[in-house]
Design an enzyme around this catalytic site. Sequence first.
Site, PDB file in Angstrom:
ATOM      1  CE  LYS A  35      -0.290  -0.028   5.121  1.00  0.00           C
ATOM      2  NZ  LYS A  35      -1.152  -0.520   6.320  1.00  0.00           N
ATOM      3  NE  ARG A 130      -6.895   1.129  12.086  1.00  0.00           N
ATOM      4  CZ  ARG A 130      -5.540   0.909  11.254  1.00  0.00           C
ATOM      5  NH1 ARG A 130      -4.622   1.881  11.565  1.00  0.00           N
ATOM      6  NH2 ARG A 130      -5.051  -0.226  10.837  1.00  0.00           N
ATOM      7  CE1 TYR A 256      15.242  31.699   6.376  1.00  0.00           C
ATOM      8  CE2 TYR A 256      15.344  29.189   6.006  1.00  0.00           C
ATOM      9  CZ  TYR A 256      14.849  30.524   5.506  1.00  0.00           C
ATOM     10  OH  TYR A 256      14.831  30.825   4.283  1.00  0.00           O
ATOM     11  CG  MET A 304      11.393  24.125   0.854  1.00  0.00           C
ATOM     12  SD  MET A 304      10.659  25.441  -0.474  1.00  0.00           S
ATOM     13  CE  MET A 304       9.332  25.884   0.615  1.00  0.00           C
TER      14      MET A 304
HETATM   15  C1  LIG Z   1      -0.306  -1.652   6.803  1.00  0.00           C
HETATM   16  C2  LIG Z   1      -0.771  -2.922   7.078  1.00  0.00           C
HETATM   17  C3  LIG Z   1      -0.101  -4.034   7.455  1.00  0.00           C
HETATM   18  C4  LIG Z   1       1.352  -3.863   7.500  1.00  0.00           C
HETATM   19  O1  LIG Z   1       1.689  -3.436   8.530  1.00  0.00           O
HETATM   20  P1  LIG Z   1       3.370  -3.143   9.179  1.00  0.00           P
HETATM   21  O2  LIG Z   1       3.263  -2.617  10.371  1.00  0.00           O
HETATM   22  O3  LIG Z   1       3.995  -2.155   7.934  1.00  0.00           O
HETATM   23  O4  LIG Z   1       3.915  -4.547   9.048  1.00  0.00           O
HETATM   24  C5  LIG Z   1      -0.672  -5.200   7.760  1.00  0.00           C
HETATM   25  N1  LIG Z   1      -2.083  -5.292   7.941  1.00  0.00           N
HETATM   26  C6  LIG Z   1      -3.081  -4.432   7.547  1.00  0.00           C
HETATM   27  C7  LIG Z   1      -4.141  -4.583   7.710  1.00  0.00           C
HETATM   28  C8  LIG Z   1      -2.399  -3.338   7.134  1.00  0.00           C
HETATM   29  O5  LIG Z   1      -3.342  -2.056   7.180  1.00  0.00           O
END
Ligand SMILES: *Cc1c(COP(=O)(O)O)cnc(C)c1O
Length: 378
Positions: A35, A130, A256, A304
């Site tokens: 993802k 969630r 800065y 930046m």
């Molecule tokens: C992102 C995600 C993972 C992976 O989690 P990591 O901590 O990156 O290993 C696993 N299961 C779900 C449902 C996720 O959304």
Amino acid sequence: MPRPIQAIIDPLALRHNLNRVRAAAPDVRIWAVVKANAYGHGIERAYPGLQGADGFALLDLDEAQRVRALGWRGPILLLEGVFEPRDLELCSRLNLWHTVHCDEQIDMLAAHKTHQPHRVFLKMNSGMNRLGFAPQRYRSVWTRLDALPQVDEISLMTHFSDADSRSGIARQLRVFEDATRDLSGERTLGNSAAVLRHGRHAPVRADWIRPGIAVYGSAPDYPEHDIAHWGLQPTMTLSSRIIAVQQLESGDTVGYGSSFKADTPMRIGVVACGYADGYPRHCSTGTPVLVDGVRTRMVGRVSMDMITVDLTPVPAAGSGSQVTLWGRAPGGHVLAIDEIARAGQTVGYELMCALAQRVPVTVPGAGLRDVDSNEGQV
Ligand SMILES: *Cc1c(COP(=O)(O)O)cnc(C)c1O
């Protein structure tokens, strides 16, 4: 010459980390979580290193299409399931497996016309609050799904909230086990932290694990453990060069807000990397950085387009010297992304995902060929 900043993705390190995770949970199939564009690495760039996975898990339908376009014919799982009815058509067409976490998604399935029943992953809310069905409702939802002609196999799924800390996974595991005891179907449990910390001891049968961050060379439970402890390698390197040098006198300040004041004469290097490249602005004096592979520290504020670094430990360094912001320096020295994340009061995940568009990304060609020719080997 272009601005010297670049990110380098290492397919061999991805493959190494995937194998490392496999060793932590032998005989379990692996969803490589890709993802967020493979945690900022780029799905197409990460793919050659991750082809040894058993499936790819992601959120966006667009990303699922990209994985199919790369030629992947194995399983793909949508971790949040579908968002609207027509997403199901794409699932049918591309053979995507999808999570079912709410009643609305079941309603959509029940109204979906398909010749090919779908494989679904029924998600339980075992305590994270969630996504997912409450444990008390899980069985009745399973029964409703099972009765739908649109549904083929049902797999069982939950997600841990505290796998990276001492609280652990025991409580949620018990909830999940109790509510699924006599339900058939494959189980998928466990992000990186659960696999690395609890993989060998999990008393529940898991058929699939879902590692993300560990595959990308960041320790899920840093600072308790670092990547060296878990045997992981950095997969993303952010590197740049020194573009100017300043000689400071005692009492001079830098950048800065004049937040850093030299208490002795010193040389500092100005590096072409700032928060607009994805370097965290919350980092301040003391954040580690490698110059020509030698560990030194940032001084002053992140601006930046630039940061400033102390050249005292690297007297030979000057304009053009190689700087590693995180990852692996050309000589092999490693600066884990987790150290920078911590200094910036965030986590490795965010830094990878926040790599800015303006940073050119390269994948060493030799590494890619190597991956292709060694596929399947450890
Ligand atoms: C992102 C995600 C993972 C992976 O989690 P990591 O901590 O990156 O290993 C696993 N299961 C779900 C449902 C996720 O959304």
